[in-house]
Every structure is written in structure tokens, then in C-alpha cells.
Design a protein around this motif. Structure first.
Motif, PDB file in Angstrom:
ATOM      1  N   SER A  94       0.866  -1.172   0.000  1.00  8.55           N
ATOM      2  CA  SER A  94       0.000   0.000   0.000  1.00  8.55           C
ATOM      3  C   SER A  94       0.904   1.224   0.000  1.00  8.55           C
ATOM      4  CB  SER A  94      -0.912   0.019   1.231  1.00  8.55           C
ATOM      5  OG  SER A  94      -1.713   1.190   1.228  1.00  8.55           O
ATOM      6  N   TYR A  95       0.716   2.082  -0.988  1.00  7.50           N
ATOM      7  CA  TYR A  95       1.496   3.316  -1.067  1.00  7.50           C
ATOM      8  C   TYR A  95       0.675   4.439  -0.423  1.00  7.50           C
ATOM      9  CZ  TYR A  95       4.771   1.045  -4.211  1.00  7.50           C
ATOM     10  OH  TYR A  95       5.731   0.204  -4.749  1.00  7.50           O
ATOM     11  N   GLY A  96       1.137   4.905   0.751  1.00  6.11           N
ATOM     12  CA  GLY A  96       0.474   6.004   1.432  1.00  6.11           C
ATOM     13  C   GLY A  96       0.987   7.329   0.901  1.00  6.11           C
ATOM     14  N   ILE A  97       0.108   8.099   0.248  1.00  3.45           N
ATOM     15  CA  ILE A  97       0.484   9.365  -0.379  1.00  3.45           C
ATOM     16  C   ILE A  97      -0.079  10.512   0.461  1.00  3.45           C
ATOM     17  CG2 ILE A  97       0.362  10.753  -2.486  1.00  3.45           C
ATOM     18  CD1 ILE A  97      -0.183   8.107  -4.003  1.00  3.45           C
ATOM     19  N   ASP A 107      -4.416   6.101   0.082  1.00  9.03           N
ATOM     20  CA  ASP A 107      -3.717   4.825  -0.054  1.00  9.03           C
ATOM     21  C   ASP A 107      -3.944   4.241  -1.439  1.00  9.03           C
ATOM     22  OD1 ASP A 107      -2.543   4.522   2.550  1.00  9.03           O
ATOM     23  OD2 ASP A 107      -4.571   4.226   3.325  1.00  9.03           O
ATOM     24  N   ARG A 108      -2.844   3.781  -2.055  1.00 12.08           N
ATOM     25  CA  ARG A 108      -2.935   3.149  -3.376  1.00 12.08           C
ATOM     26  C   ARG A 108      -2.370   1.734  -3.278  1.00 12.08           C
ATOM     27  NH1 ARG A 108       0.613   2.845  -7.676  1.00 12.08           N
ATOM     28  NH2 ARG A 108       2.024   4.370  -6.749  1.00 12.08           N
ATOM     29  N   PRO A 109      -3.238   0.705  -3.308  1.00 13.15           N
ATOM     30  CA  PRO A 109      -2.758  -0.679  -3.214  1.00 13.15           C
ATOM     31  C   PRO A 109      -2.138  -1.150  -4.520  1.00 13.15           C
ATOM     32  CG  PRO A 109      -5.139  -0.657  -3.473  1.00 13.15           C
ATOM     33  CD  PRO A 109      -4.705   0.777  -3.391  1.00 13.15           C
ATOM     34  N   GLU A 110      -1.169  -2.049  -4.406  1.00 10.91           N
ATOM     35  CA  GLU A 110      -0.503  -2.588  -5.598  1.00 10.91           C
ATOM     36  C   GLU A 110      -0.005  -3.995  -5.298  1.00 10.91           C
ATOM     37  OE1 GLU A 110       3.623  -1.477  -7.559  1.00 10.91           O
ATOM     38  OE2 GLU A 110       2.132   0.053  -8.040  1.00 10.91           O
ATOM     39  N   SER A 111      -0.347  -4.942  -6.143  1.00 11.11           N
ATOM     40  CA  SER A 111       0.102  -6.329  -5.963  1.00 11.11           C
ATOM     41  C   SER A 111       1.531  -6.491  -6.476  1.00 11.11           C
ATOM     42  CB  SER A 111      -0.830  -7.297  -6.703  1.00 11.11           C
ATOM     43  OG  SER A 111      -2.139  -7.234  -6.168  1.00 11.11           O
ATOM     44  N   PHE A 112       2.249  -7.469  -5.923  1.00 17.37           N
ATOM     45  CA  PHE A 112       3.615  -7.738  -6.387  1.00 17.37           C
ATOM     46  C   PHE A 112       3.916  -9.225  -6.253  1.00 17.37           C
ATOM     47  CE2 PHE A 112       4.200  -7.287  -1.810  1.00 17.37           C
ATOM     48  CZ  PHE A 112       5.139  -8.270  -1.506  1.00 17.37           C
ATOM     49  N   THR A 153      -5.690  20.950  -6.846  1.00 16.28           N
ATOM     50  CA  THR A 153      -4.542  21.320  -7.681  1.00 16.28           C
ATOM     51  C   THR A 153      -3.411  20.319  -7.474  1.00 16.28           C
ATOM     52  OG1 THR A 153      -3.700  22.743  -5.913  1.00 16.28           O
ATOM     53  CG2 THR A 153      -5.057  23.800  -7.615  1.00 16.28           C
ATOM     54  N   ASN A 154      -2.378  20.432  -8.307  1.00 18.41           N
ATOM     55  CA  ASN A 154      -1.183  19.606  -8.118  1.00 18.41           C
ATOM     56  C   ASN A 154      -0.391  20.114  -6.922  1.00 18.41           C
ATOM     57  OD1 ASN A 154      -1.920  18.149 -10.335  1.00 18.41           O
ATOM     58  ND2 ASN A 154      -0.406  19.058 -11.713  1.00 18.41           N
ATOM     59  N   GLN A 155       0.057  19.179  -6.095  1.00 20.95           N
ATOM     60  CA  GLN A 155       0.771  19.546  -4.874  1.00 20.95           C
ATOM     61  C   GLN A 155       1.968  18.617  -4.654  1.00 20.95           C
ATOM     62  OE1 GLN A 155       0.123  22.164  -3.067  1.00 20.95           O
ATOM     63  NE2 GLN A 155      -1.860  22.738  -3.985  1.00 20.95           N
ATOM     64  N   ASP A 156       2.972  19.146  -3.929  1.00 22.05           N
ATOM     65  CA  ASP A 156       4.056  18.282  -3.468  1.00 22.05           C
ATOM     66  C   ASP A 156       3.483  17.252  -2.494  1.00 22.05           C
ATOM     67  OD1 ASP A 156       5.725  19.869  -4.916  1.00 22.05           O
ATOM     68  OD2 ASP A 156       6.681  20.830  -3.189  1.00 22.05           O
ATOM     69  N   ALA A 157       4.120  16.077  -2.463  1.00 26.58           N
ATOM     70  CA  ALA A 157       3.602  15.011  -1.601  1.00 26.58           C
ATOM     71  C   ALA A 157       4.738  14.084  -1.190  1.00 26.58           C
ATOM     72  CB  ALA A 157       2.503  14.229  -2.321  1.00 26.58           C
ATOM     73  N   THR A 158       4.493  13.313  -0.158  1.00 32.22           N
ATOM     74  CA  THR A 158       5.395  12.222   0.208  1.00 32.22           C
ATOM     75  C   THR A 158       4.670  10.906  -0.039  1.00 32.22           C
ATOM     76  OG1 THR A 158       4.661  12.235   2.524  1.00 32.22           O
ATOM     77  CG2 THR A 158       6.587  13.577   1.962  1.00 32.22           C
ATOM     78  N   VAL A 159       5.444   9.887  -0.390  1.00 31.21           N
ATOM     79  CA  VAL A 159       4.857   8.566  -0.617  1.00 31.21           C
ATOM     80  C   VAL A 159       5.700   7.536   0.120  1.00 31.21           C
ATOM     81  CG1 VAL A 159       6.141   8.301  -2.792  1.00 31.21           C
ATOM     82  CG2 VAL A 159       4.133   6.874  -2.361  1.00 31.21           C
ATOM     83  N   ALA A 161       5.787   3.232   1.042  1.00 33.44           N
ATOM     84  CA  ALA A 161       5.228   1.897   0.808  1.00 33.44           C
ATOM     85  C   ALA A 161       5.172   1.107   2.113  1.00 33.44           C
ATOM     86  CB  ALA A 161       6.070   1.147  -0.218  1.00 33.44           C
ATOM     87  N   THR A 162       4.136   0.286   2.247  1.00 35.50           N
ATOM     88  CA  THR A 162       3.966  -0.600   3.399  1.00 35.50           C
ATOM     89  C   THR A 162       3.439  -1.930   2.900  1.00 35.50           C
ATOM     90  OG1 THR A 162       3.360   1.310   4.767  1.00 35.50           O
ATOM     91  CG2 THR A 162       2.871  -0.857   5.659  1.00 35.50           C
ATOM     92  N   ILE A 163       3.913  -3.021   3.491  1.00 39.73           N
ATOM     93  CA  ILE A 163       3.379  -4.340   3.147  1.00 39.73           C
ATOM     94  C   ILE A 163       2.057  -4.534   3.882  1.00 39.73           C
ATOM     95  CG2 ILE A 163       3.751  -6.824   3.247  1.00 39.73           C
ATOM     96  CD1 ILE A 163       6.753  -6.296   3.236  1.00 39.73           C
ATOM     97  N   THR A 164       0.992  -4.736   3.131  1.00 38.90           N
ATOM     98  CA  THR A 164      -0.314  -4.999   3.754  1.00 38.90           C
ATOM     99  C   THR A 164      -0.706  -6.468   3.659  1.00 38.90           C
ATOM    100  OG1 THR A 164      -1.361  -4.294   1.677  1.00 38.90           O
ATOM    101  CG2 THR A 164      -1.210  -2.666   3.455  1.00 38.90           C
ATOM    102  N   ARG A 165      -0.096  -7.189   2.737  1.00 40.38           N
ATOM    103  CA  ARG A 165      -0.283  -8.645   2.676  1.00 40.38           C
ATOM    104  C   ARG A 165       1.012  -9.271   2.195  1.00 40.38           C
ATOM    105  NH1 ARG A 165      -3.753  -9.208  -1.159  1.00 40.38           N
ATOM    106  NH2 ARG A 165      -2.513 -10.354  -2.686  1.00 40.38           N
ATOM    107  N   ALA A 166       1.627 -10.071   3.045  1.00 42.30           N
ATOM    108  CA  ALA A 166       2.895 -10.709   2.684  1.00 42.30           C
ATOM    109  C   ALA A 166       2.624 -12.079   2.077  1.00 42.30           C
ATOM    110  CB  ALA A 166       3.790 -10.849   3.905  1.00 42.30           C
ATOM    111  N   PRO A 167       3.351 -12.442   1.040  1.00 42.43           N
ATOM    112  CA  PRO A 167       3.142 -13.757   0.423  1.00 42.43           C
ATOM    113  C   PRO A 167       3.783 -14.870   1.242  1.00 42.43           C
ATOM    114  CG  PRO A 167       4.920 -12.615  -0.684  1.00 42.43           C
ATOM    115  CD  PRO A 167       4.391 -11.660   0.342  1.00 42.43           C
ATOM    116  N   GLN A 168       3.374 -16.081   0.934  1.00 40.30           N
ATOM    117  CA  GLN A 168       3.978 -17.237   1.588  1.00 40.30           C
ATOM    118  C   GLN A 168       5.463 -17.324   1.251  1.00 40.30           C
ATOM    119  OE1 GLN A 168       1.060 -20.473   1.117  1.00 40.30           O
ATOM    120  NE2 GLN A 168       2.636 -21.855   1.844  1.00 40.30           N
TER     121      GLN A 168
END
Length: 269
Positions: A94-97, A107-112, A153-159, A161-168
Motif C-alpha cells: 500500500s502506497y500512502g500518499i 492509499d494506493r494498493p498494488e500487488s507484487f 490542484t497539483n501539490q508536493d507530496a510524500t509517498v 510503501a507498506t506491506i499490507t499482505r505478505a506472500p507465503q
């Protein structure tokens, strides 16, 4: 066809009838689907791995859907997109922006299936330091600004990443091939990695289960440079817990102390 050839390869490996097994048949079938890998030139093991996992996922997902259909299952149940590959290897970040103007967090989730870790610029570092680099907050400014819904509007931000589901099974790709002064080069940094008790809880969300501890089960090594080289592997037998080195037709038992090398490229935990 790829899944069938892979199944035959697994059978040959585990039946114990041969001193070594060539993956030639699987490579031939796989090369039809991915012509890039059919040529006898150097390829990247990480790119190959991702293609193999994707190919097997699609094959097993399709088979599961057919079985459900034959059993009279509802058609809506066949689109879940899960397979034995996702069950074993797929995790979620999960990318916390955070907008630096209004402090709103989205939060933007992303699988890997593979985490590509940067290597700090020094002669020796640890896997933990590579993980720290990957999970440290990053600031987005100028052309990388985000569009904040609340500010409009467009703004500066921090991002971050956090693991929200860890694989086996979690796979780390050490980014040894980097650009420097418009030239691509290989980083020879020695990365120290633990054989046991790799704790991922510092990089996981508070809702994640506490026991985020992993043990090493395989290593892919690369010796050589950008345009030439040689791949070998170390694998831990799941029953005997002994480590083995796979170097073309040479398969040899090795001590635990030999598993740590400065040529590690992919780590499987």
C-alpha cells in the motif's frame, strides 16, 4: 502447454531417476510463447522468472475456471484471478500518499510477486539496508507532483510503501544493474542476507499479522558482467534442510556457510 512441460520437469526432478535434469523441453515450449527467451543469448533471470510465473498463473487460472465450469459452478465465480502462483507468491503493498499542503493521506494498493530492492552505494551492505532504502519515504515535487482531490490542484507530496499482505514465499531482486553516467554497469556490492529470522514486521502495516518472519530457501547467483555471465543457484531441500548448489550439470551438497555469496541476485524467502 507450458504448464504441462513444467509439470514434466518437476516430475523428472523429484522422481530421483537422474543425477541431473535438463529443462530443455520446458525452455523450448516456453520460447514459443516468449521468443525473446528462445535465443541462445544472455537474458535476465528476474525478467525470465516474472514471465514464467505469469505464464503458469494464466495456465492454472484457466484450468481452475474450467474445473469450476464442469462442476456446474456459477460463471461469476471463475473470474477471481487466483491460482496456486498467486497463493504462493503474490503479496500486496500500500502506497500512502500524503499531500504536503493539506496533509490528506490516500492509499494506493498494488500487488507484487517480486520486490526489486535498491543497493546502497558502498562495498558492503545488508539486506535490511536494501529494505530500508525501498521502504523509506520519497518526496514528489515538480513534474512528479500529485493531483490532490481536496486541494483541487497539483501539490508536493510524500509517498511511503507498506506491506499490507505478505506472500507465503517472498522474492527479492537485488538491483545490481544500474545506470551511471549514461552507462549501465553491474554493482559488485556484497549484500549480507540472513538464512533465518528475516523480520518484515518493520515494513508491514499495524493490521498485518505479527509473525512476519522468513527463512531463506533459495538464491540465484550471477557471476560476470552486463553482457556476459553465468547463473547458478543454491536451493534448500524442504525435507532434509540441506543446501545444494546447482551449476549446470553439477549438483553438489554445500554447507550453510557457503550460501552467503557476493554474487546473489535473487533471494527467495
Amino acid at each position: 502447454e507450458s504448464a504441462t512441460a513444467f509439470g514434466c520437469l518437476m516430475s523428472d526432478m523429484w522422481l530421483g531417476d537422474f543425477d541431473c535434469v535438463s529443462p530443455e523441453a520446458f525452455h523450448s515450449v516456453f520460447g514459443k510463447r516468449y521468443p525473446t527467451f528462445s535465443r541462445r543469448t544472455q537474458h535476465d533471470a528476474q525478467e525470465f522468472l516474472i514471465c514464467v510465473l505469469d505464464e503458469l498463473h494464466e495456465a492454472f487460472k484457466e484450468v481452475r475456471a474450467q474445473l469450476r465450469h464442469r462442476a456446474g459452478a456459477e460463471a461469476r465465480g471463475s473470474g477471481s484471478g487466483t491460482s496456486v502462483i498467486t497463493q504462493l507468491f503474490e503479496g500486496q503493498l500500500s502506497y500512502g500518499i500524503t499531500c504536503l499542503k493539506c496533509n490528506t493521506i490516500t492509499d494506493r494498493p498494488e500487488s507484487f510477486t517480486v520486490l526489486s530492492l535498491p543497493i546502497p552505494s558502498r562495498r558492503v551492505c545488508s539486506l535490511q539496508e536494501c529494505l530500508d532504502c525501498f521502504f523509506q519515504p520519497d518526496t514528489l515535487t515538480r513534474n512528479n507532483q500529485i493531483h490532490c482531490y481536496w486541494c483541487g490542484t497539483n501539490q508536493d507530496a510524500t509517498v511511503k510503501a507498506t506491506i499490507t499482505r505478505a506472500p507465503q514465499i517472498i522474492i527479492f531482486h537485488l538491483k545490481r544493474f544500474a545506470w551511471q553516467d549514461k552507462h549501465r554497469r553491474k554493482l559488485s556490492t556484497t549484500v549480507g542476507y540472513p538464512l533465518h529470522n528475516l523480520d518484515l514486521s518493520p515494513y508491514s502495516s499495524t493490521f498485518f499479522y505479527n509473525n512476519a518472519v522468513y527463512s531463506l530457501c533459495a538464491v540465484v547467483n550471477h557471476t560476470g558482467d552486463i553482457d556476459y555471465g553465468h547463473y547458478t543457484a543454491f536451493c534448500k531441500h524442504s525435507t532434509t534442510k540441506h543446501w545444494y548448489s546447482f551449476d549446470d550439470v553439477q549438483v553438489t551438497k554445500i554447507p550453510d556457510s557457503a550460501v552467503q555469496t557476493d554474487t546473489a541476485y535473487l533471494l527467495f524467502y
